[in-house]
Write an enzyme that holds these catalytic residues in place. Structure first.
Site: not given
Length: 408
Positions: A92-94, A129
């Site tokens: 996943a990634k935000g 990140d």
């Protein structure tokens, strides 16, 4: 469309088709979700590419111009990383379209995490990140009563308090180059480079390196490559490129970085050349490490790359057309989901109790894993003409679903 608490902003989820991603997917992601901050108008995105054991992992970034397409590419890359290192979790990634230097950034990040809390509580394990250091996102989680950004995994453990202590001890353990949690990803990139150096029979002390980006990933990679004896001749931050063909004093330069990862130009030796920021990509070196932003190497600038090896320390650092052009010229592009996967692999080893707060144990395990994967990939690539990425995809195989995951 789903409406969250109005104080948290608007959340839109669905299966709308984004613009063509950097590496075209064969399937749709599990979930796309976009959110608008009610106070600043900033837009944030969550993409869950895959769920394994009901969990997905991937950091949260913040930068002006961050798009849904970018977050989707990065989420897919996280699925590839967890598959490459056989981790019992999906990808996943935000991402938030906002300037992390803006004084309102902490509030935006807090409201984004609060809006995403149903996923952060149970399914999405996030971390640092671009634009969001680990200590900052941990502060947000603490403010929201979730303790630490690995919360969704920690809450499943047999003893959450003990697991939290183990995670915090590992993240903050003192290692050569800085806190272990900050440098482990860069150490993995450095090991990938050293494995390639060994595969090609290069003398480490005569191998030259250029690094674009001096944050935790790029800075860590540069530090450990310098420590191993390579000549890091170019370092680039947001202000430009520092170049010295005889080799830069990497540790001394990194010591001058400010909170945004910019090297203090007043403390740069007079012998170092100050070049434009883009000059790092065309530096005359053996290894180029793009470790700053996604899509740094494109069709417009890839002809200027002279390095014989590109190691993607940034996620999605090379566009497909650029990668194809580099491959045709005999330049190997070691993909991000191998080269920079050390950070996520280590985080899950820490959660699962495979490593602890002893840096030597973590370095030994990650070094061995990275060397095995990189040497095998490059050996297979040398036998054909496909991009290294295609070889790596073919090597992944079928993923087990891990119906049960045990976190001690």
């Amino acid at each position: 469309m789903t409406i969250a608490d109005p104080s948290l902003g608007r959340i839109v989820s669905g299966r709308q088709q984004p613009s063509t991603p950097a590496h075209a997917p064969a399937r749709e992601p599990y979930l796309r979700m976009s959110w608008t901050d009610p106070e600043t108008g900033a837009v944030g995105h969550l993409v869950v590419d895959t769920l394994v054991s009901g969990l997905a992992t991937g950091g949260t970034r913040m930068r002006a111009g961050c798009t849904l397409r970018e977050v989707e590419d990065l989420a897919r890359g996280m699925s590839n990383k967890t598959a490459t290192f056989d981790l019992p979790v999906g990808g996943a990634k935000g991402g938030i379209d906002f300037d992390p230097k803006d004084s309102r950034a902490y509030g935006v990040l807090t409201r984004f995490c609060e809006a995403m809390r149903p996923w952060l509580d149970r399914h999405w394990v996030t971390a640092e990140d671009l634009g969001v250091p680990q200590h900052l996102i941990d502060d947000v989680f603490d403010d929201l009563g979730m303790g630490q950004s690995y919360h969704a995994a920690i809450s499943r453990s047999a003893d959450p308090a003990r697991t939290t202590d183990r995670v915090r001890a590992g993240l903050h353990a003192t290692a050569p180059g800085g806190p272990l949690g900050d440098v482990i990803g860069g150490y993995g990139v450095a090991q990938a480079c050293l494995a390639a150096t060994e595969h090609r029979g290069w003398d480490v002390t005569h191998t030259t390196v250029a690094v674009q980006g001096v944050g935790t990933m790029g800075g860590g990679a540069a530090w450990y490559l310098h420590d191993a004896g390579t000549r890091v001749v170019a370092l680039a931050d947001a202000l430009g490129t520092l170049y010295d063909p005889t080799g830069l004093d990497v540790p001394a330069l990194l010591e001058t970085r400010n909170e945004y990862g910019e090297i203090d130009r007043d403390r740069v030796p007079a012998s170092v050349h100050l070049l434009p920021r883009e000059a790092v990509l065309s530096a005359n070196v053996d290894i180029l490490i793009p470790a700053a932003v996604s899509y740094a190497i494109t069709a417009d600038n890839c002809d200027g790359v002279t390095a014989s090896l590109v190691v993607e320390a940034a996620n999605a650092a090379t566009t497909p057309d650029a990668e194809a052009g580099l491959t045709r010229r005999g330049i190997a592009v070691l993909p991000d989901f191998v080269a920079n996967a050390g950070a996520v692999a280590w985080a899950w080893w820490l959660l699962l109790g495979y490593v602890d707060d002893d840096p030597a144990v973590s370095f030994e395990r990650l070094g061995a894993e990275m060397r095995n994967r990189v040497s095998g990939l490059l050996y297979s690539w040398d036998l054909g003409e496909r991009p290294v990425r295609a070889v790596a995809h073919a090597a992944m195989g079928q993923r087990p679903m891990y119906a049960e995951i045990h976190i001690p």
